[in-house]
Motif scaffolding. Sequence first.
Motif, PDB file in Angstrom:
ATOM      1  N   LYS A   2       0.820  -1.208   0.000  1.00  0.00           N
ATOM      2  CA  LYS A   2       0.000   0.000   0.000  1.00  0.00           C
ATOM      3  C   LYS A   2       0.856   1.261   0.000  1.00  0.00           C
ATOM      4  O   LYS A   2       0.628   2.167  -0.815  1.00  0.00           O
ATOM      5  CB  LYS A   2      -0.941  -0.002   1.204  1.00  0.00           C
ATOM      6  CG  LYS A   2      -1.911   1.154   1.202  1.00  0.00           C
ATOM      7  CD  LYS A   2      -2.874   1.058   2.368  1.00  0.00           C
ATOM      8  CE  LYS A   2      -3.856   2.202   2.344  1.00  0.00           C
ATOM      9  NZ  LYS A   2      -4.795   2.118   3.452  1.00  0.00           N
ATOM     10  N   LYS A   3       1.863   1.317   0.893  1.00  0.00           N
ATOM     11  CA  LYS A   3       2.718   2.516   0.951  1.00  0.00           C
ATOM     12  C   LYS A   3       3.454   2.721  -0.365  1.00  0.00           C
ATOM     13  O   LYS A   3       3.555   3.827  -0.866  1.00  0.00           O
ATOM     14  CB  LYS A   3       3.722   2.405   2.102  1.00  0.00           C
ATOM     15  CG  LYS A   3       3.145   2.714   3.446  1.00  0.00           C
ATOM     16  CD  LYS A   3       4.247   2.682   4.502  1.00  0.00           C
ATOM     17  CE  LYS A   3       3.679   3.009   5.860  1.00  0.00           C
ATOM     18  NZ  LYS A   3       4.713   2.966   6.889  1.00  0.00           N
ATOM     19  N   MET A   5       2.592   1.670  -3.387  1.00  0.00           N
ATOM     20  CA  MET A   5       1.653   2.105  -4.432  1.00  0.00           C
ATOM     21  C   MET A   5       1.244   3.565  -4.223  1.00  0.00           C
ATOM     22  O   MET A   5       1.171   4.330  -5.182  1.00  0.00           O
ATOM     23  CB  MET A   5       0.417   1.204  -4.433  1.00  0.00           C
ATOM     24  CG  MET A   5       0.717  -0.253  -4.715  1.00  0.00           C
ATOM     25  SD  MET A   5       1.294  -0.529  -6.362  1.00  0.00           S
ATOM     26  CE  MET A   5      -0.189  -1.091  -7.124  1.00  0.00           C
ATOM     27  N   ASN A   6       0.989   3.949  -2.964  1.00  0.00           N
ATOM     28  CA  ASN A   6       0.584   5.328  -2.682  1.00  0.00           C
ATOM     29  C   ASN A   6       1.722   6.305  -2.954  1.00  0.00           C
ATOM     30  O   ASN A   6       1.553   7.292  -3.676  1.00  0.00           O
ATOM     31  CB  ASN A   6       0.147   5.485  -1.221  1.00  0.00           C
ATOM     32  CG  ASN A   6      -1.160   4.818  -0.919  1.00  0.00           C
ATOM     33  OD1 ASN A   6      -1.879   4.375  -1.800  1.00  0.00           O
ATOM     34  ND2 ASN A   6      -1.491   4.727   0.353  1.00  0.00           N
ATOM     35  N   THR A  12      -4.138   4.858  -4.924  1.00  0.00           N
ATOM     36  CA  THR A  12      -4.774   4.656  -3.624  1.00  0.00           C
ATOM     37  C   THR A  12      -5.826   3.562  -3.750  1.00  0.00           C
ATOM     38  O   THR A  12      -6.243   3.216  -4.856  1.00  0.00           O
ATOM     39  CB  THR A  12      -5.430   5.955  -3.126  1.00  0.00           C
ATOM     40  OG1 THR A  12      -6.407   6.380  -4.081  1.00  0.00           O
ATOM     41  CG2 THR A  12      -4.395   7.047  -2.930  1.00  0.00           C
ATOM     42  N   PHE A  13      -6.258   3.055  -2.624  1.00  0.00           N
ATOM     43  CA  PHE A  13      -7.186   1.926  -2.619  1.00  0.00           C
ATOM     44  C   PHE A  13      -8.358   2.203  -1.698  1.00  0.00           C
ATOM     45  O   PHE A  13      -8.215   2.863  -0.669  1.00  0.00           O
ATOM     46  CB  PHE A  13      -6.486   0.653  -2.116  1.00  0.00           C
ATOM     47  CG  PHE A  13      -5.357   0.212  -2.991  1.00  0.00           C
ATOM     48  CD1 PHE A  13      -5.570  -0.679  -4.022  1.00  0.00           C
ATOM     49  CD2 PHE A  13      -4.073   0.690  -2.780  1.00  0.00           C
ATOM     50  CE1 PHE A  13      -4.527  -1.087  -4.824  1.00  0.00           C
ATOM     51  CE2 PHE A  13      -3.035   0.292  -3.580  1.00  0.00           C
ATOM     52  CZ  PHE A  13      -3.253  -0.596  -4.616  1.00  0.00           C
ATOM     53  N   ASP A  14      -9.505   1.707  -2.083  1.00  0.00           N
ATOM     54  CA  ASP A  14     -10.648   1.582  -1.197  1.00  0.00           C
ATOM     55  C   ASP A  14     -11.325   0.279  -1.583  1.00  0.00           C
ATOM     56  O   ASP A  14     -10.888  -0.401  -2.502  1.00  0.00           O
ATOM     57  CB  ASP A  14     -11.586   2.786  -1.274  1.00  0.00           C
ATOM     58  CG  ASP A  14     -12.228   2.942  -2.643  1.00  0.00           C
ATOM     59  OD1 ASP A  14     -11.967   2.112  -3.526  1.00  0.00           O
ATOM     60  OD2 ASP A  14     -12.992   3.896  -2.831  1.00  0.00           O
ATOM     61  N   SER A  26      -4.915  -9.450   1.292  1.00  0.00           N
ATOM     62  CA  SER A  26      -4.857  -8.208   0.525  1.00  0.00           C
ATOM     63  C   SER A  26      -3.441  -7.652   0.550  1.00  0.00           C
ATOM     64  O   SER A  26      -2.794  -7.650   1.595  1.00  0.00           O
ATOM     65  CB  SER A  26      -5.823  -7.182   1.124  1.00  0.00           C
ATOM     66  OG  SER A  26      -5.662  -5.931   0.502  1.00  0.00           O
ATOM     67  N   THR A  28      -2.925  -4.604   0.088  1.00  0.00           N
ATOM     68  CA  THR A  28      -3.067  -3.191   0.441  1.00  0.00           C
ATOM     69  C   THR A  28      -3.202  -2.958   1.934  1.00  0.00           C
ATOM     70  O   THR A  28      -3.295  -1.816   2.371  1.00  0.00           O
ATOM     71  CB  THR A  28      -4.298  -2.583  -0.265  1.00  0.00           C
ATOM     72  OG1 THR A  28      -5.476  -3.251   0.185  1.00  0.00           O
ATOM     73  CG2 THR A  28      -4.160  -2.714  -1.768  1.00  0.00           C
ATOM     74  N   ARG A  29      -3.232  -4.016   2.726  1.00  0.00           N
ATOM     75  CA  ARG A  29      -3.323  -3.868   4.172  1.00  0.00           C
ATOM     76  C   ARG A  29      -2.809  -5.132   4.835  1.00  0.00           C
ATOM     77  O   ARG A  29      -2.847  -6.215   4.249  1.00  0.00           O
ATOM     78  CB  ARG A  29      -4.755  -3.566   4.607  1.00  0.00           C
ATOM     79  CG  ARG A  29      -5.705  -4.689   4.279  1.00  0.00           C
ATOM     80  CD  ARG A  29      -7.091  -4.470   4.855  1.00  0.00           C
ATOM     81  NE  ARG A  29      -7.941  -5.590   4.521  1.00  0.00           N
ATOM     82  CZ  ARG A  29      -7.897  -6.782   5.095  1.00  0.00           C
ATOM     83  NH1 ARG A  29      -7.029  -7.029   6.041  1.00  0.00           N
ATOM     84  NH2 ARG A  29      -8.710  -7.745   4.720  1.00  0.00           N
TER      85      ARG A  29
END
Length: 171
Positions: A2-3, A5-6, A12-14, A26, A28-29
């Motif tokens: 996540k970091k 990619m951001n 960003t992801f949701d 995941s 992303t987390r």
Amino acid sequence: MKKFMNNKLGITFDGVKTGPFADMPSATRPLNPAEKQFIQNEIDSIYSTFKGRVAEGRRLPLQDVDSIAQGRVWTGQRALKIGLVDKLGNINDAVNCAARMAKVTSYQLKEYPEKKNFLEKFMNKNAEEVKVKAIKEEIGEDQYKILQQLRNIRNMVSVPQTRLPFEVNIR
């Protein structure tokens, strides 16, 4: 991830999910404690089943299998010494042994995918290129892309999925 990619890519992801484990695992987390326990329970269950089958197949008490197992990987030579295998060999030895055990004297092997010679490879590649070129000439490049998307969707039948209402093309 996540970091990375951001910060590096500006992505960003949701998310939306239908159950507590729907998005697990995941990138992303991190896993939460319940997810970690869920995965650990699955690993423990699989490992227990494996040890049980080894004990049954080797006709060893489960305690003996557990004492030599402990998640270790054994070399063939060491596995032979401690009774985890009967003998060492290659795939041909295994096939011959299976044939003897089945009391089969006449058999043949077929390898998949079948190996193609140079000419077959060349002709298949050429035929596919000609086919694609003919379709593109007939329906146009944009319609060909839509055809490819439809083919991809057809291949996803009975596969859980979420489709975005748009296509991303990065150039």
